[in-house]
Design a protein around this motif. Structure first.
Motif, short mmCIF file in Angstrom:
data_model
loop_
_atom_site.label_atom_id
_atom_site.label_comp_id
_atom_site.label_asym_id
_atom_site.label_seq_id
_atom_site.Cartn_x
_atom_site.Cartn_y
_atom_site.Cartn_z
N SER A 1 0.82 -1.21 0.00
CA SER A 1 0.00 0.00 0.00
C SER A 1 0.86 1.26 0.00
CB SER A 1 -0.97 -0.01 1.19
OG SER A 1 -0.27 -0.07 2.43
N LEU A 2 2.00 1.21 0.69
CA LEU A 2 2.92 2.35 0.68
C LEU A 2 3.52 2.56 -0.71
CD1 LEU A 2 4.80 1.73 4.05
CD2 LEU A 2 3.29 3.65 3.54
N ALA A 3 3.85 1.46 -1.37
CA ALA A 3 4.42 1.56 -2.71
C ALA A 3 3.42 2.19 -3.69
CB ALA A 3 4.83 0.17 -3.20
N ALA B 1 -7.45 4.83 -1.83
CA ALA B 1 -8.33 3.87 -1.16
C ALA B 1 -7.80 3.61 0.25
CB ALA B 1 -8.42 2.58 -1.96
N PRO B 2 -8.63 3.05 1.14
CA PRO B 2 -8.23 2.89 2.55
C PRO B 2 -6.99 2.01 2.74
CG PRO B 2 -10.60 2.61 2.31
CD PRO B 2 -10.03 2.66 0.92
N ILE B 3 -6.16 2.41 3.68
CA ILE B 3 -5.01 1.61 4.08
C ILE B 3 -5.18 1.17 5.52
CG2 ILE B 3 -3.42 2.71 2.47
CD1 ILE B 3 -2.38 4.42 4.78
N SER B 4 -4.35 0.25 5.96
CA SER B 4 -4.33 -0.20 7.35
C SER B 4 -3.15 0.45 8.06
CB SER B 4 -4.21 -1.72 7.44
OG SER B 4 -3.82 -2.13 8.74
N LYS B 5 -3.42 1.22 9.08
CA LYS B 5 -2.33 1.87 9.82
C LYS B 5 -1.44 0.83 10.50
CE LYS B 5 -4.87 6.16 10.45
NZ LYS B 5 -5.77 5.82 9.33
N THR B 6 -2.04 -0.29 10.91
CA THR B 6 -1.25 -1.36 11.52
C THR B 6 -0.31 -1.97 10.49
OG1 THR B 6 -3.08 -1.85 13.03
CG2 THR B 6 -1.37 -3.51 12.82
N THR C 1 1.50 8.10 10.19
CA THR C 1 0.28 7.52 10.74
C THR C 1 -0.84 7.34 9.72
OG1 THR C 1 -0.48 9.74 11.39
CG2 THR C 1 0.73 8.45 13.04
N GLY C 2 -0.62 7.76 8.50
CA GLY C 2 -1.67 7.62 7.49
C GLY C 2 -1.35 8.45 6.26
N HIS C 3 -2.36 8.59 5.38
CA HIS C 3 -2.16 9.31 4.13
C HIS C 3 -1.73 10.76 4.35
CE1 HIS C 3 -4.77 6.09 2.27
NE2 HIS C 3 -3.83 6.23 1.36
N THR C 4 -2.35 11.44 5.30
CA THR C 4 -2.10 12.87 5.47
C THR C 4 -0.63 13.16 5.77
OG1 THR C 4 -4.35 13.16 6.29
CG2 THR C 4 -2.82 14.97 6.66
N THR C 5 -0.11 12.49 6.80
CA THR C 5 1.27 12.75 7.20
C THR C 5 2.26 12.15 6.19
OG1 THR C 5 1.11 10.82 8.67
CG2 THR C 5 0.80 12.99 9.65
N LEU C 6 1.89 11.06 5.54
CA LEU C 6 2.78 10.47 4.53
C LEU C 6 2.91 11.41 3.33
CD1 LEU C 6 4.51 8.15 3.47
CD2 LEU C 6 2.42 7.06 2.65
N ILE D 1 -4.87 15.27 14.17
CA ILE D 1 -5.27 13.98 13.60
C ILE D 1 -4.45 12.85 14.21
CG2 ILE D 1 -6.07 14.90 11.39
CD1 ILE D 1 -3.37 14.01 10.20
N HIS D 2 -5.09 11.68 14.35
CA HIS D 2 -4.40 10.44 14.71
C HIS D 2 -3.60 10.55 16.01
CE1 HIS D 2 -4.49 9.51 10.10
NE2 HIS D 2 -5.66 9.31 10.68
N HIS D 3 -4.23 11.12 17.03
CA HIS D 3 -3.60 11.19 18.35
C HIS D 3 -4.60 10.66 19.38
CE1 HIS D 3 -0.17 13.54 16.97
NE2 HIS D 3 -1.00 14.34 16.33
#
Length: 209
Positions: free
Chosen positions: A87-89, A109-114, A124-129, A155-157
């Protein structure tokens, strides 16, 4: 921008809902005004659950499918390092295409943070990436509906950490980005409401600051 927009779509976590959502969206809405460019692992399309949907994809979508990450197997319904790495790729490849003006916009599309954590991603997700990939100092997560538009201050805290994160710079960024968000939606004179963290926005110190 090209006459017909080229929209890059990442498949999300291979073991999650992302691939199914993307394929259903494209097969059920083939009369689109854009050219979809999927970024993902083409082997996912052969999965028994997804193959019937993939077989309905228009020929031009299949021909422009960006086969990004070799994925011989993946875990359905549970996080894994392989799912996270894939998903990162997809995201990084779509970002690279956007930076080279090969696509006009990017949909994720949705990713898994885990999963991405298991793949040694510190974000922690799309925004920070995407913030890191684009080297953007001030970003916000926003939500849109016809009746309500929201820009988040944090976000994500964990909730208990939020009071420590709320400061003048944080609020300033959220307000500025709210204005830019409204401008992108073509509101000439947007009205921005700032929600208080505490009940009644603190009530002059009675319920916090």
């Amino acid at each position: 921008m090209s006459q017909t927009p080229r929209i890059g779509i990442t498949l999300g976590d291979p073991g999650g809902i992302g691939p199914e959502v993307v394929l259903k969206s494209l097969t059920q809405n083939q009369d689109t005004v854009f050219n979809p460019i999927i970024f993902g692992s083409k082997s996912i399309l052969t999965h028994p659950k997804l193959k019937p949907l993939a077989d309905q994809l228009p020929a031009h979508v299949i021909s422009e499918f960006q086969d990004i990450y070799p994925l011989n197997s993946f875990d359905i319904g549970c996080p894994s390092p392989a799912n996270g790495a894939a998903s990162l790729a997809y995201i990084k490849a779509a970002h690279e295409a956007a930076s080279r003006h090969q696509i006009d916009a990017m949909v994720t599309a949705p990713i898994s943070k885990t999963s991405i954590c298991l793949a040694n991603c510190e974000e922690t997700g799309h925004t920070t990436l995407l913030q890191k990939l684009t080297n953007s100092p001030h970003v916000s997560m926003a939500f849109y509906t016809p009746t309500l538009k929201v820009v988040l201050a944090t976000i994500h805290h964990p909730l208990r950490q939020v009071p420590e994160l709320i400061n003048e710079e944080c609020i300033k960024t959220a307000i500025n980005n709210s204005f830019l968000f409204a401008q992108s939606l073509r509101f000439a004179n947007p009205k921005i409401a700032v929600c208080g963290l505490n009940p009644h926005a603190g009530e002059d110190g009675l319920f916090g600051t």
